[in-house]
Design a protein around this motif. Sequence first.
Motif, PDB file in Angstrom:
ATOM      1  N   ILE A   1       0.831  -1.215   0.000  1.00 22.69           N
ATOM      2  CA  ILE A   1       0.000   0.000   0.000  1.00 22.69           C
ATOM      3  C   ILE A   1       0.861   1.259   0.000  1.00 22.69           C
ATOM      4  O   ILE A   1       0.422   2.307  -0.461  1.00 22.69           O
ATOM      5  CB  ILE A   1      -1.064   0.030   1.130  1.00 22.69           C
ATOM      6  N   ILE A   2       2.084   1.157   0.530  1.00 26.08           N
ATOM      7  CA  ILE A   2       2.986   2.315   0.456  1.00 26.08           C
ATOM      8  C   ILE A   2       3.338   2.568  -1.017  1.00 26.08           C
ATOM      9  O   ILE A   2       3.314   3.708  -1.504  1.00 26.08           O
ATOM     10  CB  ILE A   2       4.280   2.074   1.266  1.00 26.08           C
ATOM     11  N   ARG A   3       3.614   1.490  -1.728  1.00 24.97           N
ATOM     12  CA  ARG A   3       3.945   1.615  -3.149  1.00 24.97           C
ATOM     13  C   ARG A   3       2.743   2.211  -3.907  1.00 24.97           C
ATOM     14  O   ARG A   3       2.881   3.108  -4.735  1.00 24.97           O
ATOM     15  CB  ARG A   3       4.275   0.208  -3.695  1.00 24.97           C
ATOM     16  N   ASP A   4       1.576   1.690  -3.579  1.00 31.31           N
ATOM     17  CA  ASP A   4       0.342   2.162  -4.210  1.00 31.31           C
ATOM     18  C   ASP A   4       0.165   3.665  -3.928  1.00 31.31           C
ATOM     19  O   ASP A   4      -0.122   4.454  -4.850  1.00 31.31           O
ATOM     20  CB  ASP A   4      -0.842   1.350  -3.656  1.00 31.31           C
ATOM     21  N   ALA A   5       0.364   4.050  -2.671  1.00 35.46           N
ATOM     22  CA  ALA A   5       0.191   5.461  -2.296  1.00 35.46           C
ATOM     23  C   ALA A   5       1.199   6.335  -3.047  1.00 35.46           C
ATOM     24  O   ALA A   5       0.872   7.439  -3.498  1.00 35.46           O
ATOM     25  CB  ALA A   5       0.360   5.631  -0.788  1.00 35.46           C
TER      26      ALA A   5
END
Lengths: 341, 267
Positions: free
Chosen positions: B75-79
């Motif tokens: 989700i960090i990558r997604d964000a």
Amino acid sequence: MAKNNVLVYCEMSEKNTVADISLELCTKGRQLATRLGGRLQAAVLGHNLGEAVKELSPYGVDDVFVADDSRLSPYRTLPHFAVLIQLLEKEQPGIVLFGASSVGRDLAPRIASRLRCGLTADCTQLEIGDHTDAKTQTTYKDILMQIRPAFGGNIIATIVTPQTLPQMATVREGVMKKELFDPSYKSEIHKVEVAIDAGDDSAVQILSREIEEQRIDIKGAQVIVAGGYGMGSADNFKLLHDFARLIGGTVGATRAAVDAGFCEGERQIGQTGVTVRPKLYIACGISGAVQHRAGMEQSAKIISINTDPDAPINAIADYTIIGDVMTVIPQLMEAYKKHLK
Amino acid sequence: MKALKIAVLAKQVPDTHNVGADAMNADGTINRAALPTVFNPEDLKALEMALQLKEEVEGSTVTVITMGPPRAAEIIRDARNRGADDGFVLSDMRFAGADTLATSYALSCAVQSLGAVDVIFCGRQAIDGDTAQVGPQVAEKLSMPQVTYAELLMEHDDKTLTIQRRLERGTEVVRVQMPALVTVTSAATDCRYPNAHRMLRYGNNEVTVHSADDIETDLSRLGLSGSPTKVKRIENVVLAHKEAEQVTPTEEGLGRLAQTLISEHIL
């Protein structure tokens, strides 16, 4: 002992009366306090409270703590937090209950954080019982069993907070019953000195509020026609309104139906919505997740219309009709019209 | 206007619509490995609100913090692909079994590791717990005012944010002094999509994973030992069967049902 006392944080309605949710909590709190041999306490924070305080006595409240100050109305987190923390630190009740409303869910976690105690959200049952820690074999007597559906409704969890006080829980409106305890019950009224730092008062300023009167009274409805995700679309939901109009009912919905945009959130029934106890509940295209059932299983009669014979809702229904809602409902409407004649 | 340092607290959550039988461990905690995961929906809306503020105040940064297993790096990558400057995962076995109190403690320590933050945005609640507790608890731990149930960021100046809150039966507009924590509801604007350009540029960048040792914490306040709430009992939902009468969906069957309801004064 203070730790046998149960304190209810009372919310004020827009009309400056004690909110229903708080009276429901007082009813439950009375049972818990009696079981523990303690006092039921109510904290009322607001402004121009005069009459409101008197409403509480018949619910069996022993101590009413009244904090009356213009900075406490309308509700803002930090002023209420400051006053309630001071009160809790002084009184040290063993149990504190909050409504799971936009106010209670804003305030209770902040209180729990400061007191470093537990808090269980959206409880559907509260009981007193014993708990033995599996590791240490220590037994904790007469503590609060905080019971709630969890995790997609697949389980019912009993949560305890054996080592910290107070034990805190929030409960949704309508989950507990509101019942007068004794119309002539006498409460002791305690005036609370209001001490709020200037910084806490100025941190949040309310610029405007637009609060509507409740438009849909689903809680008071005697007949509810409720639709689930199985209704398929917002368009199909219109059939439920026709059906409800015909039989003098109100339309309700599951969270899945609301999330899918089939109908407005005000109609949501279940753990995170409203709890209802109508004479008749017609569940249309509802599978019956435990969170939904928690909000309607006390209905006097339940009819389930569903294509799936194994839907969990059927297990608590009095009548099950296996079939497609879009076919069955018009047929049922016809049958009703015919037999009404 | 002074650039803002913005933090977003986010959670990777099991998709509770697709729960299997192995979802729970014997000790009553969640067996996260057995579940498909998603970016908690309200945290995505919080990210969007943060990105809007960043765009309006030149030089501002958005850092996303999540706590969970190492795979929460997704989700960090997604964000990042959606516009966040960076982020990190707090991952350590010592965080495991945390209730909301221990979680908010760990997150507040993580926020403090960023230095002075002006605004924290997070979702109102996560779909795997629906407690809505972590936001207000982090705010308390950092001694910040909180604005819960935010649906719209209306204005901002050097010192304040003006926010519309969604309440049960209406709305409220408040002005809050920064630094402040804001929890965002599902009524807020959907998050923008990942940007193809950003995906190409940053998509494969490593995501930092911090352990409890990388942030300043009191270990006794983390994980199970820092959690006052204990799960006493888990019951799988067994339905009490009462005898349901099966009604055949024919004119005759439904007619009889209607007749019964009318004669019993239920309808």
